[in-house]
Design a protein around this motif. Structure first.
Motif, PDB file in Angstrom:
ATOM      1  N   VAL A  64     -24.066 -40.193  11.100  1.00  0.00           N
ATOM      2  CA  VAL A  64     -23.414 -40.451  11.651  1.00  0.00           C
ATOM      3  C   VAL A  64     -23.439 -41.092  13.390  1.00  0.00           C
ATOM      4  O   VAL A  64     -22.202 -41.559  14.156  1.00  0.00           O
ATOM      5  CB  VAL A  64     -22.465 -38.928  12.255  1.00  0.00           C
ATOM      6  CG1 VAL A  64     -24.195 -38.156  12.577  1.00  0.00           C
ATOM      7  CG2 VAL A  64     -21.996 -38.209  13.099  1.00  0.00           C
ATOM      8  N   ILE A  65     -24.197 -41.691  13.190  1.00  0.00           N
ATOM      9  CA  ILE A  65     -25.414 -42.284  14.503  1.00  0.00           C
ATOM     10  C   ILE A  65     -26.675 -42.958  13.724  1.00  0.00           C
ATOM     11  O   ILE A  65     -27.186 -42.801  12.855  1.00  0.00           O
ATOM     12  CB  ILE A  65     -26.144 -41.353  15.796  1.00  0.00           C
ATOM     13  CG1 ILE A  65     -26.023 -42.272  16.829  1.00  0.00           C
ATOM     14  CG2 ILE A  65     -27.048 -40.321  14.762  1.00  0.00           C
ATOM     15  CD1 ILE A  65     -26.763 -40.549  18.297  1.00  0.00           C
ATOM     16  N   SER A  66     -27.278 -44.103  14.727  1.00  0.00           N
ATOM     17  CA  SER A  66     -27.889 -44.328  13.934  1.00  0.00           C
ATOM     18  C   SER A  66     -29.371 -43.305  14.239  1.00  0.00           C
ATOM     19  O   SER A  66     -28.725 -42.719  15.313  1.00  0.00           O
ATOM     20  CB  SER A  66     -28.371 -45.523  14.897  1.00  0.00           C
ATOM     21  OG  SER A  66     -29.039 -45.233  15.834  1.00  0.00           O
ATOM     22  N   PRO A  67     -30.172 -43.864  12.783  1.00  0.00           N
ATOM     23  CA  PRO A  67     -31.520 -42.750  13.697  1.00  0.00           C
ATOM     24  C   PRO A  67     -32.190 -42.980  15.139  1.00  0.00           C
ATOM     25  O   PRO A  67     -32.297 -41.672  15.635  1.00  0.00           O
ATOM     26  CB  PRO A  67     -32.603 -43.350  12.520  1.00  0.00           C
ATOM     27  CG  PRO A  67     -31.070 -43.787  11.516  1.00  0.00           C
ATOM     28  CD  PRO A  67     -30.623 -44.621  12.651  1.00  0.00           C
ATOM     29  N   GLU A  68     -32.114 -44.647  15.094  1.00  0.00           N
ATOM     30  CA  GLU A  68     -32.771 -43.931  16.590  1.00  0.00           C
ATOM     31  C   GLU A  68     -32.005 -43.466  17.691  1.00  0.00           C
ATOM     32  O   GLU A  68     -32.453 -43.207  18.919  1.00  0.00           O
ATOM     33  CB  GLU A  68     -33.190 -45.942  16.851  1.00  0.00           C
ATOM     34  CG  GLU A  68     -33.699 -46.340  15.899  1.00  0.00           C
ATOM     35  CD  GLU A  68     -32.891 -47.269  14.863  1.00  0.00           C
ATOM     36  OE1 GLU A  68     -31.805 -46.798  14.194  1.00  0.00           O
ATOM     37  OE2 GLU A  68     -33.798 -47.784  14.073  1.00  0.00           O
ATOM     38  N   GLY A  69     -30.706 -43.410  17.901  1.00  0.00           N
ATOM     39  CA  GLY A  69     -29.896 -43.345  18.625  1.00  0.00           C
ATOM     40  C   GLY A  69     -29.885 -41.348  18.711  1.00  0.00           C
ATOM     41  O   GLY A  69     -30.547 -40.989  19.827  1.00  0.00           O
ATOM     42  N   CYS A  70     -30.368 -41.333  17.230  1.00  0.00           N
ATOM     43  CA  CYS A  70     -30.369 -39.655  17.170  1.00  0.00           C
ATOM     44  C   CYS A  70     -31.548 -38.754  17.999  1.00  0.00           C
ATOM     45  O   CYS A  70     -32.161 -38.072  18.519  1.00  0.00           O
ATOM     46  CB  CYS A  70     -29.987 -39.407  15.874  1.00  0.00           C
ATOM     47  SG  CYS A  70     -30.458 -36.722  15.769  1.00  0.00           S
ATOM     48  N   ALA A  71     -32.646 -40.096  17.693  1.00  0.00           N
ATOM     49  CA  ALA A  71     -33.545 -39.534  17.920  1.00  0.00           C
ATOM     50  C   ALA A  71     -33.845 -39.467  19.422  1.00  0.00           C
ATOM     51  O   ALA A  71     -34.558 -38.889  20.166  1.00  0.00           O
ATOM     52  CB  ALA A  71     -34.827 -40.332  17.158  1.00  0.00           C
ATOM     53  N   ALA A  72     -33.360 -41.054  20.283  1.00  0.00           N
ATOM     54  CA  ALA A  72     -33.544 -40.645  21.518  1.00  0.00           C
ATOM     55  C   ALA A  72     -32.934 -39.787  22.334  1.00  0.00           C
ATOM     56  O   ALA A  72     -32.995 -38.903  23.949  1.00  0.00           O
ATOM     57  CB  ALA A  72     -32.891 -41.946  22.339  1.00  0.00           C
ATOM     58  N   ILE A  73     -31.603 -39.012  21.212  1.00  0.00           N
ATOM     59  CA  ILE A  73     -30.697 -38.219  22.318  1.00  0.00           C
ATOM     60  C   ILE A  73     -31.790 -36.243  22.067  1.00  0.00           C
ATOM     61  O   ILE A  73     -31.893 -36.412  22.834  1.00  0.00           O
ATOM     62  CB  ILE A  73     -29.245 -38.265  21.579  1.00  0.00           C
ATOM     63  CG1 ILE A  73     -28.800 -39.243  22.355  1.00  0.00           C
ATOM     64  CG2 ILE A  73     -28.440 -36.870  21.893  1.00  0.00           C
ATOM     65  CD1 ILE A  73     -27.228 -40.097  20.922  1.00  0.00           C
ATOM     66  N   LEU A  74     -32.142 -36.102  21.066  1.00  0.00           N
ATOM     67  CA  LEU A  74     -32.265 -35.201  20.643  1.00  0.00           C
ATOM     68  C   LEU A  74     -33.947 -35.123  20.490  1.00  0.00           C
ATOM     69  O   LEU A  74     -34.684 -33.893  20.880  1.00  0.00           O
ATOM     70  CB  LEU A  74     -31.653 -34.530  19.064  1.00  0.00           C
ATOM     71  CG  LEU A  74     -30.516 -34.489  19.026  1.00  0.00           C
ATOM     72  CD1 LEU A  74     -29.946 -33.774  17.559  1.00  0.00           C
ATOM     73  CD2 LEU A  74     -30.005 -33.805  20.022  1.00  0.00           C
ATOM     74  N   TRP A  75     -34.434 -35.624  20.347  1.00  0.00           N
ATOM     75  CA  TRP A  75     -36.395 -35.899  20.011  1.00  0.00           C
ATOM     76  C   TRP A  75     -36.618 -36.394  21.743  1.00  0.00           C
ATOM     77  O   TRP A  75     -37.950 -36.109  21.717  1.00  0.00           O
ATOM     78  CB  TRP A  75     -35.982 -36.777  19.238  1.00  0.00           C
ATOM     79  CG  TRP A  75     -36.721 -35.954  17.781  1.00  0.00           C
ATOM     80  CD1 TRP A  75     -37.928 -34.956  17.054  1.00  0.00           C
ATOM     81  CD2 TRP A  75     -35.648 -35.688  16.821  1.00  0.00           C
ATOM     82  NE1 TRP A  75     -37.842 -34.912  15.865  1.00  0.00           N
ATOM     83  CE2 TRP A  75     -36.561 -35.672  15.328  1.00  0.00           C
ATOM     84  CE3 TRP A  75     -34.468 -36.166  15.980  1.00  0.00           C
ATOM     85  CZ2 TRP A  75     -36.111 -35.092  14.430  1.00  0.00           C
ATOM     86  CZ3 TRP A  75     -33.822 -36.383  15.745  1.00  0.00           C
ATOM     87  CH2 TRP A  75     -34.034 -35.078  14.428  1.00  0.00           C
ATOM     88  N   LYS A  76     -35.607 -36.807  22.069  1.00  0.00           N
ATOM     89  CA  LYS A  76     -35.511 -37.717  23.315  1.00  0.00           C
ATOM     90  C   LYS A  76     -36.991 -38.973  22.965  1.00  0.00           C
ATOM     91  O   LYS A  76     -38.061 -39.164  23.950  1.00  0.00           O
ATOM     92  CB  LYS A  76     -36.644 -36.947  24.642  1.00  0.00           C
ATOM     93  CG  LYS A  76     -36.048 -35.605  24.852  1.00  0.00           C
ATOM     94  CD  LYS A  76     -34.367 -35.037  25.421  1.00  0.00           C
ATOM     95  CE  LYS A  76     -33.682 -34.554  24.989  1.00  0.00           C
ATOM     96  NZ  LYS A  76     -32.233 -34.333  25.055  1.00  0.00           N
ATOM     97  N   ASP A  77     -36.672 -39.263  21.839  1.00  0.00           N
ATOM     98  CA  ASP A  77     -37.813 -40.499  21.811  1.00  0.00           C
ATOM     99  C   ASP A  77     -36.981 -41.547  20.514  1.00  0.00           C
ATOM    100  O   ASP A  77     -37.599 -40.765  19.512  1.00  0.00           O
ATOM    101  CB  ASP A  77     -39.664 -39.497  21.381  1.00  0.00           C
ATOM    102  CG  ASP A  77     -40.291 -40.288  20.936  1.00  0.00           C
ATOM    103  OD1 ASP A  77     -40.574 -41.394  21.271  1.00  0.00           O
ATOM    104  OD2 ASP A  77     -41.257 -40.057  19.887  1.00  0.00           O
ATOM    105  N   ALA A  78     -36.972 -42.725  20.734  1.00  0.00           N
ATOM    106  CA  ALA A  78     -36.735 -43.440  19.882  1.00  0.00           C
ATOM    107  C   ALA A  78     -37.724 -43.537  18.293  1.00  0.00           C
ATOM    108  O   ALA A  78     -37.005 -43.989  17.155  1.00  0.00           O
ATOM    109  CB  ALA A  78     -35.824 -44.823  20.762  1.00  0.00           C
ATOM    110  N   GLN A  79     -38.895 -43.394  18.897  1.00  0.00           N
ATOM    111  CA  GLN A  79     -40.170 -43.583  18.197  1.00  0.00           C
ATOM    112  C   GLN A  79     -39.722 -42.873  16.683  1.00  0.00           C
ATOM    113  O   GLN A  79     -39.986 -42.728  15.894  1.00  0.00           O
ATOM    114  CB  GLN A  79     -41.653 -42.982  18.704  1.00  0.00           C
ATOM    115  CG  GLN A  79     -41.748 -44.438  19.565  1.00  0.00           C
ATOM    116  CD  GLN A  79     -41.654 -45.882  19.032  1.00  0.00           C
ATOM    117  OE1 GLN A  79     -42.275 -46.174  18.195  1.00  0.00           O
ATOM    118  NE2 GLN A  79     -40.860 -46.546  19.882  1.00  0.00           N
ATOM    119  N   ALA A  80     -38.897 -41.537  16.688  1.00  0.00           N
ATOM    120  CA  ALA A  80     -38.840 -40.587  16.516  1.00  0.00           C
ATOM    121  C   ALA A  80     -37.609 -40.597  15.044  1.00  0.00           C
ATOM    122  O   ALA A  80     -37.648 -40.037  14.006  1.00  0.00           O
ATOM    123  CB  ALA A  80     -38.041 -39.447  16.619  1.00  0.00           C
TER     124      ALA A  80
END
Ligand SMILES: [Zn+2]
Length: 588
Positions: free
Chosen positions: A486-502
């Motif tokens: 539904v979203i790129s893992p990077e996009g999801c990490a940035a929004i929900l983990w507040k960290d693209a590294q996640a």
């Protein structure tokens, strides 16, 4: 072209001069070159007879019956009475009207062909031309053979007043009947095609091809220049301009026209006599989707069947799969088309305003069966090409091109095969201005009701709405190293983990890989890849994909349109309903 010396009326002149580059060309050489200048490539105008002689198989043309029309409905006279001008045109051209209609064959494929002649009062559309084009369309309908329209026209015939305007509606009605009956219509645009002809039968065809340099438009360039008070850029309204702006499917040089047309015409006959499929005659009927798919794997590869359970898949962590799915050397849609399809013909344009390079498609034959292939095109390992292809993120015109090709497939009864490989929808302002959301939504609705089999394969990245816009199918497959999310893992990490590294953590949590998608029921099966991934061996990857798609199409082949539609609806309807699906237990 200027005839420099003309020994006799019925012979080729000894020498002609190219109007564009002024080269003198020996007459016989010029004829052999189909009246294309060997120096500059300029395509000289042809008479209707020359055109039909060049296109049709020798001796195959049988004239259609002439239709008599009113000859001077307004009693029109300008500096001369209209009947005098008409008589002149008939005497000079040897034709009764500005179009010549025949039934014949092109490389053996039956066709009804109507060729316009610009010498006859500028190829103007009057009652006679309207009646003959309509008669040609009706003959196509009666015989169920394709219609080829070769246009050359300055526009409506003023001398017949508003009656000539009505011919646009009359001819368009005739073509609408061919659409309803599933009869292929091909338009060949030659120079010049303007006004009422351009805005009716010339552009209502399933496939529009244009000769190099041929101009087509509604308003002529002089009218536009007078209106805006400035001159137009070079190449305005030419075939190449039309291709760039999504209005024609291709620009085809005269020497390649016969082969191109034959390939297109073969689609009509293929519809009714699809050869036996790859399924062996003695193999048992398959009730379980793909269970008895033909086991004809590619060179030295594993079985070509569709994998149906997550246990059959090699285990790897989600992030490794994400990286493999994005591998720049994975085969693209055009790679698969080249390896898998015979006679693939890429068609271009959304017929509105653009030809999006991130979506490609066209008809071809998969193991002898005609299909419409449509897919995202990322551009492979070449950075310039990847940029040109917008990294596989379509503009709204890309979805609209796909929609146009799907409607054409439905009309001709061709199964649709889509290959999904996109990071997602296009995050640019132009895509928003162009109605990206609307274009995606319209594809979802169109695919829901398309009355032909649809098989979708996520070959790489299945990124969000941009992927789903090509994936509302009866069978949704995924390559072993593909992902769907539904979203790129990077996009999801940035929004929900507040960290693209996640991103790796997000990838696992989103359950984007083939095994998880199989458990969720999002995909019906998995296409095996060569050891190490599809990028290691394009040929084998294509063979495995071809076998899986063929197996899926074999299953759907006997289904009536109503069954295809209800099964497709049920397939998507069940998502999210509480039917025992859980993260641990898998689907049902
Ligand atoms: Zn020339």
């Amino acid at each position: 072209m200027v005839e420099v010396e003309n020994p006799a009326a019925d012979q080729a002149p000894s020498w002609v001069r190219c109007e564009r580059c002024v080269t003198l060309i020996y007459g016989k050489r010029f004829s052999r070159a189909l009246r294309v200048c060997p120096d500059c490539g300029s395509h000289a105008r042809l008479t209707a007879r020359e055109r039909l002689d060049q296109l049709l198989d020798p001796g195959s043309a049988q004239p259609l019956d002439h239709v008599d029309c009113v000859s001077d409905p307004l009693g029109f006279a300008d500096t001369r009475p209209y009947p005098e001008r008409l008589l002149d045109a008939r005497t000079t051209t040897g034709l009764r009207e500005a179009v010549l209609c025949v039934q014949g064959t092109i490389e053996g494929h039956p066709v009804v062909a109507a060729a316009m002649d610009f010498r006859f009062l500028g190829g103007s559309l009057g009652c006679g031309v309207g009646a003959l084009i309509t008669e040609a369309a009706r003959t196509s309908l009666r015989l169920r053979i394709p219609l080829l329209l070769v246009t050359a026209s300055g526009g409506a015939r003023m001398q017949e007043g508003v009656l000539s305007l009505m011919q646009m509606a009359k001819t368009s009605q005739a073509l609408a009947e061919l659409d309803e009956a599933g009869i292929l219509v091909v338009s060949l645009v030659t120079d010049p095609t303007y006004g009422g002809v351009a805005a009716s039968f010339a552009t209502l065809a399933d496939v529009i091809i244009a000769e190099p340099g041929a101009r087509l438009g509604f308003a002529g360039p002089r009218v536009i220049e007078q209106t805006i008070g400035e001159s137009l850029p070079a190449g305005f309204q030419t075939a190449e301009f039309l291709l760039r702006n999504g209005l024609v499917d291709g620009v085809v040089p005269r020497a390649a026209l016969r082969a191109t047309l034959a390939q297109l015409l073969s689609l009509q006959s293929a519809r009714d006599d699809t050869p036996a499929t790859a399924q062996a005659p003695d193999s048992p009927a398959a009730d379980t989707p793909g269970a008895d798919a033909p086991d004809t794997a590619g060179p030295g590869g594993p079985s070509g069947r569709i994998l149906r359970s997550a246990e059959e898949l090699p285990t790897s962590d989600a992030w490794t799969t994400v990286r493999l799915a994005r591998h720049p050397e994975r085969p693209t849609t055009l790679d698969y088309a080249a390896h898998l399809l015979d006679g693939f013909r890429e068609l271009h344009g959304d017929r509105i305003s653009e030809d999006c390079s991130a979506v490609v498609g066209g008809p071809g034959r998969l193991n002898g069966r005609p299909v419409m292939l449509i897919g995202h095109q990322k551009g492979g390992n070449d950075l310039v090409e990847r940029q040109r292809r917008k990294f596989g993120m379509p503009s709204p015109g890309g979805y609209r091109k796909a929609a146009r090709l799907m409607r054409m497939a439905a009309k001709l009864g061709l199964p649709v095969v889509t290959l999904i490989d996109t990071p997602g929808a296009n995050p640019g302002p132009d895509a928003e201005r162009g109605g990206q959301a609307v274009a995606i939504a319209e594809n979802l609705r169109l695919m829901a009701r398309l009355p032909v089999p649809i098989v979708a394969v996520v070959t790489g990245e299945g990124g969000s709405g941009g992927a789903l816009a090509l994936a509302v199918a009866n069978r949704v497959l995924i390559c072993a190293n593909g992902i769907y999310s539904v979203i790129s893992p990077e996009g999801c990490a940035a929004i929900l983990w507040k960290d693209a590294q996640a991103a790796p953590t997000a990838a696992a949590a989103l359950r984007v890989d083939a095994g998880e998608l199989l458990r969720l029921g999002i995909v019906d099966g998995v296409v095996p890849e060569p050891p190490g991934g599809a990028h290691t061996d394009h040929l084998q990857a294509a063979a495995l994909l071809g076998n899986a798609v063929t197996a899926a199409l074999d299953e759907l082949k006997p289904w009536e349109p109503q069954r295809l539609l209800s099964e497709r609806r049920d397939r998507f309807h069940r998502f999210g309903l509480d039917s025992g699906l859980s993260a641990e237990g898998g689907a049902r």
